[in-house]
Design an enzyme around this catalytic site. Structure first.
Site, PDB file in Angstrom:
ATOM      1  N   ASP A  30       6.969  -2.347  16.037  1.00  0.00           N
ATOM      2  CA  ASP A  30       6.133  -1.164  16.917  1.00  0.00           C
ATOM      3  C   ASP A  30       4.806  -1.454  17.065  1.00  0.00           C
ATOM      4  OD1 ASP A  30       5.384   1.772  15.540  1.00  0.00           O
ATOM      5  OD2 ASP A  30       6.506   1.817  17.222  1.00  0.00           O
ATOM      6  N   ARG A  62      -0.317  -3.772  12.333  1.00  0.00           N
ATOM      7  CA  ARG A  62      -0.681  -3.612  13.509  1.00  0.00           C
ATOM      8  C   ARG A  62      -0.086  -5.669  14.186  1.00  0.00           C
ATOM      9  NH1 ARG A  62      -2.406   0.576  13.708  1.00  0.00           N
ATOM     10  NH2 ARG A  62      -4.068   1.145  13.394  1.00  0.00           N
ATOM     11  N   HIS A 116       5.276   1.782  19.378  1.00  0.00           N
ATOM     12  CA  HIS A 116       4.326   1.784  18.306  1.00  0.00           C
ATOM     13  C   HIS A 116       4.137   3.921  17.739  1.00  0.00           C
ATOM     14  CE1 HIS A 116      -0.632   1.114  16.845  1.00  0.00           C
ATOM     15  NE2 HIS A 116      -0.017   2.229  15.922  1.00  0.00           N
ATOM     16  N   GLU A 175      -0.700  -3.931  23.245  1.00  0.00           N
ATOM     17  CA  GLU A 175      -0.108  -2.625  23.687  1.00  0.00           C
ATOM     18  C   GLU A 175      -0.830  -2.112  24.933  1.00  0.00           C
ATOM     19  OE1 GLU A 175      -0.792  -0.541  19.824  1.00  0.00           O
ATOM     20  OE2 GLU A 175       0.669  -2.671  19.560  1.00  0.00           O
ATOM     21  N   ARG A 195      -2.532  -8.063  -1.923  1.00  0.00           N
ATOM     22  CA  ARG A 195      -4.237  -8.894  -1.944  1.00  0.00           C
ATOM     23  C   ARG A 195      -3.953  -9.036  -3.564  1.00  0.00           C
ATOM     24  NH1 ARG A 195      -8.136  -5.415   0.523  1.00  0.00           N
ATOM     25  NH2 ARG A 195      -6.875  -4.036  -0.401  1.00  0.00           N
ATOM     26  N   GLY A 216       0.849  -1.082   0.176  1.00  0.00           N
ATOM     27  CA  GLY A 216       0.208   0.226  -0.086  1.00  0.00           C
ATOM     28  C   GLY A 216       0.759   1.431   0.067  1.00  0.00           C
ATOM     29  N   ARG A 217       0.576   2.322   0.292  1.00  0.00           N
ATOM     30  CA  ARG A 217       1.009   3.914   0.123  1.00  0.00           C
ATOM     31  C   ARG A 217       2.245   3.333   1.265  1.00  0.00           C
ATOM     32  NH1 ARG A 217      -4.153   4.688   2.189  1.00  0.00           N
ATOM     33  NH2 ARG A 217      -5.392   6.763   0.165  1.00  0.00           N
ATOM     34  N   ILE A 218       2.237   3.043   2.688  1.00  0.00           N
ATOM     35  CA  ILE A 218       3.262   2.757   3.526  1.00  0.00           C
ATOM     36  C   ILE A 218       4.304   1.790   2.306  1.00  0.00           C
ATOM     37  CG2 ILE A 218       4.376   2.365   5.462  1.00  0.00           C
ATOM     38  CD1 ILE A 218       1.604   3.121   7.022  1.00  0.00           C
TER      39      ILE A 218
HETATM   40  C1  8YV Z   1      -2.540   5.832  15.545  1.00  0.00           C
HETATM   41  C2  8YV Z   1      -1.555   3.902  13.855  1.00  0.00           C
HETATM   42  O1  8YV Z   1      -3.041   6.939  15.107  1.00  0.00           O
HETATM   43  O2  8YV Z   1      -2.438   4.979  11.622  1.00  0.00           O
HETATM   44  C3  8YV Z   1      -2.270   4.959  12.497  1.00  0.00           C
HETATM   45  O3  8YV Z   1      -2.836   3.968  12.173  1.00  0.00           O
HETATM   46  O4  8YV Z   1      -1.650   3.061  14.616  1.00  0.00           O
HETATM   47  C4  8YV Z   1      -1.449   5.563  14.560  1.00  0.00           C
HETATM   48  O5  8YV Z   1      -0.672   6.386  13.600  1.00  0.00           O
HETATM   49  C5  8YV Z   1      -1.403   6.451  16.237  1.00  0.00           C
HETATM   50  O6  8YV Z   1      -1.720   5.274  17.316  1.00  0.00           O
HETATM   51  C6  8YV Z   1      -2.972   7.237  17.393  1.00  0.00           C
HETATM   52  O7  8YV Z   1      -2.499   7.698  18.812  1.00  0.00           O
END
Ligand code: 8YV
Length: 307
Positions: free
Chosen positions: A250, A226, A273, A255, A168, A146-148
């Protein structure tokens, strides 16, 4: 649903009548008293909002997520009840990619224990820090283009790291990267495996014991998506046995209360995170979260709709 930096909370207070769920001693009482008047909800990528809360907001119109991941939001409920959902993609993409590559380099070169080696006097007492692992010129798999994932691939090219990916389905990539349908095959080929796909019920434990062991004793797993995308028990087993060489993480199950098994390992880099957590990016995320809410209530198109 959760706290934001002061500049974000001040902007929300100035524009809306706000209720802070996270501050309420009696959350059920807050929902009982105000649930019927609440039309917009702000939450976070890692926080989301559950169905049992949404059911107490009968007049909710929009959920604005501060973050790109919306897996913790009950999207099915939102769709079924005509509730719009927005997130904050793009503004955090490069930030997360920066940390992903930094995690790979820090773990490969042992930068955290090396810093301790200097600071605790070991260098002076015991001599040079041990030899570490090269990163440039190696092979990286990206699970989730994806983007990242695409931004990580761009960065890795500068390190002469060959990149292949799974997704996918195949997609157009900068540098026409090779698509590998099977995550196990990708892991067998790679030295580094980046987990960057959006989390969902369908992706739970997509990185299973087989993928982890295919990455192998010289491999490194980097997860900034995640925890749910990885079988964490299998990951811990492999890190403890040496079936997996190392990891840079991360995100974690439950968590910030990590499984204590992680704390006993010296072959894993632990991060809190914080892939998007720079001042510049979090300001942009907060602004986008706010702008989506205002666009909705002013009857304009949402900037970054999910639902
Ligand atoms: C959270 C993230 O938004 O972008 C996401 O989905 O996991 C993080 O950037 C961040 O933990 C904000 O609290």
């Amino acid at each position: 649903m959760g706290p934001y930096p002061k500049w974000d909370e001040d902007a929300l207070d100035a524009k809306f009548t706000t209720h802070r769920y996270y501050e309420a001693d009696d959350k059920a009482a807050l929902l009982a008293e105000h649930g019927g008047t609440i039309r917009g909800l702000c939450t976070k990528g890692d926080l989301g909002v559950s169905r049992d809360v949404l059911e107490k907001l009968p007049n909710l119109e929009i959920i604005s997520v501060y973050g790109v991941g919306y897996d913790a939001v009950d999207i099915e409920f939102a769709r079924d009840h005509g509730v719009r959902v927005t997130n904050t993609p793009d503004v955090l993409t490069k930030e997360c990619a920066d940390l992903g590559v930094a995690m790979m380099l820090a773990q490969a070169r042992g930068m955290v224990p090396a810093e301790k080696w200097v600071r605790d006097g070991s260098w002076a007492k015991l001599g040079p820090f041990g030899l570490q692992t090269r990163a440039h010129g190696k092979r990286a798999g990206i699970l989730g283009m994806g983007r990242i994932g695409a931004e990580i691939a761009r960065r890795l090219a500068a390190f002469d790291i060959e990149v292949r990916y799974t997704n996918r389905s195949p997609r157009e990539t900068e540098g026409d990267l090779e698509f590998v349908a099977d995550p196990v095959q990708l892991a067998e080929w790679a030295d580094f495996l980046f987990i960057t796909l959006a989390a969902s019920a369908q992706t739970r434990h997509i990185v299973n014991r087989q993928v982890i062991e295919a990455l192998g004793p010289d491999g490194m797993l980097i997860n900034l998506s995640r925890a749910a995308n990885v079988d964490e028990a299998a990951l811990l087993d492999a890190l403890e046995s040496g079936a997996l060489g190392s990891a840079a993480l991360d995100v974690f199950e439950d968590e910030p209360h990590l499984d204590p098994r992680f704390l006993a390992l010296d072959n894993v880099l632990l991060q809190p995170h914080h892939a998007s957590a720079t001042l510049e990016t979090r300001k942009a995320m907060g602004q986008l979260m706010f702008d989506n809410l205002v666009a909705h209530f002013e009857g304009r198109d949402l900037l970054t709709p999910v639902v």
